[in-house]
Design a protein around this motif. Sequence first.
Motif, PDB file in Angstrom:
ATOM      1  N   LEU A  32       0.797  -1.228   0.000  1.00  0.00           N
ATOM      2  CA  LEU A  32       0.000   0.000   0.000  1.00  0.00           C
ATOM      3  C   LEU A  32       0.828   1.275   0.000  1.00  0.00           C
ATOM      4  CD1 LEU A  32      -2.706  -0.976   2.664  1.00  0.00           C
ATOM      5  CD2 LEU A  32      -2.965  -1.022   0.179  1.00  0.00           C
ATOM      6  N   PHE A  33       1.951   1.267   0.699  1.00  0.00           N
ATOM      7  CA  PHE A  33       2.696   2.495   0.952  1.00  0.00           C
ATOM      8  C   PHE A  33       4.119   2.369   0.431  1.00  0.00           C
ATOM      9  CE2 PHE A  33      -0.202   1.953   4.753  1.00  0.00           C
ATOM     10  CZ  PHE A  33      -1.236   2.694   4.195  1.00  0.00           C
ATOM     11  N   PHE A  34       4.577   3.432  -0.277  1.00  0.00           N
ATOM     12  CA  PHE A  34       5.839   3.349  -1.004  1.00  0.00           C
ATOM     13  C   PHE A  34       6.699   4.588  -0.770  1.00  0.00           C
ATOM     14  CE2 PHE A  34       2.503   0.978  -3.099  1.00  0.00           C
ATOM     15  CZ  PHE A  34       3.095  -0.252  -3.305  1.00  0.00           C
ATOM     16  N   ASP A  35       7.975   4.415  -1.022  1.00  0.00           N
ATOM     17  CA  ASP A  35       8.960   5.466  -0.799  1.00  0.00           C
ATOM     18  C   ASP A  35       9.577   5.903  -2.129  1.00  0.00           C
ATOM     19  OD1 ASP A  35      10.843   7.187   0.208  1.00  0.00           O
ATOM     20  OD2 ASP A  35      11.876   5.718   1.455  1.00  0.00           O
ATOM     21  N   GLY A  36       9.157   7.050  -2.631  1.00  0.00           N
ATOM     22  CA  GLY A  36       9.755   7.608  -3.839  1.00  0.00           C
ATOM     23  C   GLY A  36       9.154   7.139  -5.144  1.00  0.00           C
ATOM     24  N   ASP A  37       8.836   5.849  -5.230  1.00  0.00           N
ATOM     25  CA  ASP A  37       8.198   5.285  -6.418  1.00  0.00           C
ATOM     26  C   ASP A  37       7.471   4.014  -6.013  1.00  0.00           C
ATOM     27  OD1 ASP A  37      10.070   3.094  -6.372  1.00  0.00           O
ATOM     28  OD2 ASP A  37      11.491   4.329  -7.498  1.00  0.00           O
ATOM     29  N   TRP A  85      -6.484   2.135  -2.431  1.00  0.00           N
ATOM     30  CA  TRP A  85      -5.595   3.275  -2.235  1.00  0.00           C
ATOM     31  C   TRP A  85      -4.126   2.845  -2.218  1.00  0.00           C
ATOM     32  CZ3 TRP A  85      -9.876   2.372   0.940  1.00  0.00           C
ATOM     33  CH2 TRP A  85      -9.668   1.443   1.972  1.00  0.00           C
ATOM     34  N   ARG A  86      -3.293   3.703  -2.783  1.00  0.00           N
ATOM     35  CA  ARG A  86      -1.842   3.544  -2.716  1.00  0.00           C
ATOM     36  C   ARG A  86      -1.262   4.913  -2.389  1.00  0.00           C
ATOM     37  NH1 ARG A  86      -3.976  -0.579  -2.958  1.00  0.00           N
ATOM     38  NH2 ARG A  86      -3.562  -2.409  -4.275  1.00  0.00           N
ATOM     39  N   VAL A  87      -0.193   4.944  -1.591  1.00  0.00           N
ATOM     40  CA  VAL A  87       0.402   6.205  -1.170  1.00  0.00           C
ATOM     41  C   VAL A  87       1.909   6.156  -1.383  1.00  0.00           C
ATOM     42  CG1 VAL A  87       0.659   7.879   0.696  1.00  0.00           C
ATOM     43  CG2 VAL A  87      -1.400   6.439   0.599  1.00  0.00           C
ATOM     44  N   ILE A  88       2.444   7.193  -2.010  1.00  0.00           N
ATOM     45  CA  ILE A  88       3.888   7.335  -2.177  1.00  0.00           C
ATOM     46  C   ILE A  88       4.360   8.542  -1.371  1.00  0.00           C
ATOM     47  CG2 ILE A  88       5.760   7.924  -3.767  1.00  0.00           C
ATOM     48  CD1 ILE A  88       4.405   6.391  -5.925  1.00  0.00           C
ATOM     49  N   LYS A  89       5.369   8.324  -0.517  1.00  0.00           N
ATOM     50  CA  LYS A  89       6.021   9.444   0.150  1.00  0.00           C
ATOM     51  C   LYS A  89       7.196   9.879  -0.723  1.00  0.00           C
ATOM     52  CE  LYS A  89       8.297  11.044   4.342  1.00  0.00           C
ATOM     53  NZ  LYS A  89       9.454  11.619   3.623  1.00  0.00           N
ATOM     54  N   ALA A  90       7.185  11.126  -1.111  1.00  0.00           N
ATOM     55  CA  ALA A  90       8.281  11.682  -1.907  1.00  0.00           C
ATOM     56  C   ALA A  90       8.639  13.033  -1.328  1.00  0.00           C
ATOM     57  CB  ALA A  90       7.888  11.805  -3.375  1.00  0.00           C
ATOM     58  N   ASP A  91       9.895  13.181  -0.941  1.00  0.00           N
ATOM     59  CA  ASP A  91      10.340  14.382  -0.236  1.00  0.00           C
ATOM     60  C   ASP A  91       9.488  14.541   1.023  1.00  0.00           C
ATOM     61  OD1 ASP A  91      12.299  14.926  -2.182  1.00  0.00           O
ATOM     62  OD2 ASP A  91      10.788  15.854  -3.472  1.00  0.00           O
ATOM     63  N   ASN A  92       8.797  15.651   1.169  1.00  0.00           N
ATOM     64  CA  ASN A  92       7.998  15.862   2.380  1.00  0.00           C
ATOM     65  C   ASN A  92       6.501  15.759   2.111  1.00  0.00           C
ATOM     66  OD1 ASN A  92      10.237  16.401   4.130  1.00  0.00           O
ATOM     67  ND2 ASN A  92      10.408  18.437   3.201  1.00  0.00           N
ATOM     68  N   ALA A  93       6.124  15.084   1.033  1.00  0.00           N
ATOM     69  CA  ALA A  93       4.708  14.975   0.665  1.00  0.00           C
ATOM     70  C   ALA A  93       4.278  13.515   0.599  1.00  0.00           C
ATOM     71  CB  ALA A  93       4.465  15.658  -0.674  1.00  0.00           C
ATOM     72  N   PHE A  94       2.968  13.317   0.768  1.00  0.00           N
ATOM     73  CA  PHE A  94       2.362  11.995   0.610  1.00  0.00           C
ATOM     74  C   PHE A  94       1.377  12.099  -0.552  1.00  0.00           C
ATOM     75  CE2 PHE A  94       3.795  12.095   4.974  1.00  0.00           C
ATOM     76  CZ  PHE A  94       4.279  10.814   5.198  1.00  0.00           C
ATOM     77  N   HIS A  95       1.613  11.315  -1.600  1.00  0.00           N
ATOM     78  CA  HIS A  95       0.810  11.366  -2.819  1.00  0.00           C
ATOM     79  C   HIS A  95      -0.126  10.154  -2.855  1.00  0.00           C
ATOM     80  CE1 HIS A  95       3.456  14.586  -4.109  1.00  0.00           C
ATOM     81  NE2 HIS A  95       4.497  13.803  -3.877  1.00  0.00           N
TER      82      HIS A  95
END
Length: 280
Positions: A170-175, A207-217
């Motif tokens: 569900l949750f990813f870092d950068g890509d 739902w899927r969420v990517i954390k990139a920099d200081n945001a959650f997409h």
Amino acid sequence: MNTKFSYIDLIHRRSSRRSYKPEFLSDKIQDQVNEIIVTVPTGLFGTDSSFRLIHKSMAADQKIKPGTYGFISGAQHFIVGKTIPGAEAFVDFGYRMEWIILQLTGLGLGTCWLGGTFTRSEFASLVDLQGNEVIPAITPVGYATERRSIRDRLIRLGAGSKNRKPWAELFFDGDFDQPLDRLQIGEYATALEMVRLAPSASNKQPWRVIKADNAFHFYLQRTAGYGRMFPAIDLQRVDMGIALGHFELSVRELQLSGHFQAADPGIAHPEGTEYTLSWV
């Protein structure tokens, strides 16, 4: 309307209840429910939707028989929501109705998201559906029985209602190739866990969420072939609204900074995956 409970606690406490004691809500409780309905926050996209508390006597007076195909038993009251169909409207609908459901949980009332297992035409007659308005979902409202019925337990078993996808799906870092390490994001891990616990149609958890920099997409990963039975109603966008609501309520409670806005990072994503919103 504020509850005396934390939203994080309410998210943990909420569960889908399908068996109810066959009793009407008192006038006092009905007033509280109606107060919740009229104070529901505006959706993230600002689209319009409305909700109404109905009871079976209204249907009997009009010689209407609203049904749930046997999925709900005993309930005397329902909340019916309606909106004009649209991608953003369905997200807002889920966001707003889940807020209502969490408030009802705080009152000790049972609820159950119903997106497909009810007779739409009969419920439509009770809420004066206009023009191209649709009813994406309803919920029974009442006092759940102490024990779940055999039917309820079988439905939960068939839907895998207790099961949630693991973090790595569900949750990813950068890509989308790198799972997110929950130990590296502090209290945001609690907010994402509340997303993971969100209810969804047929428990698909899109739902899927990517954390990139200081945001959650936030992205919607569609279930192949899902929704063909109700092409006019995008239940998986409703699910996204529920997830977004869980995240926002949790971060507000944790006093973490940020807000939702459209900020598509342009990250490559799998086929069938659509960007929704970002927490920045």
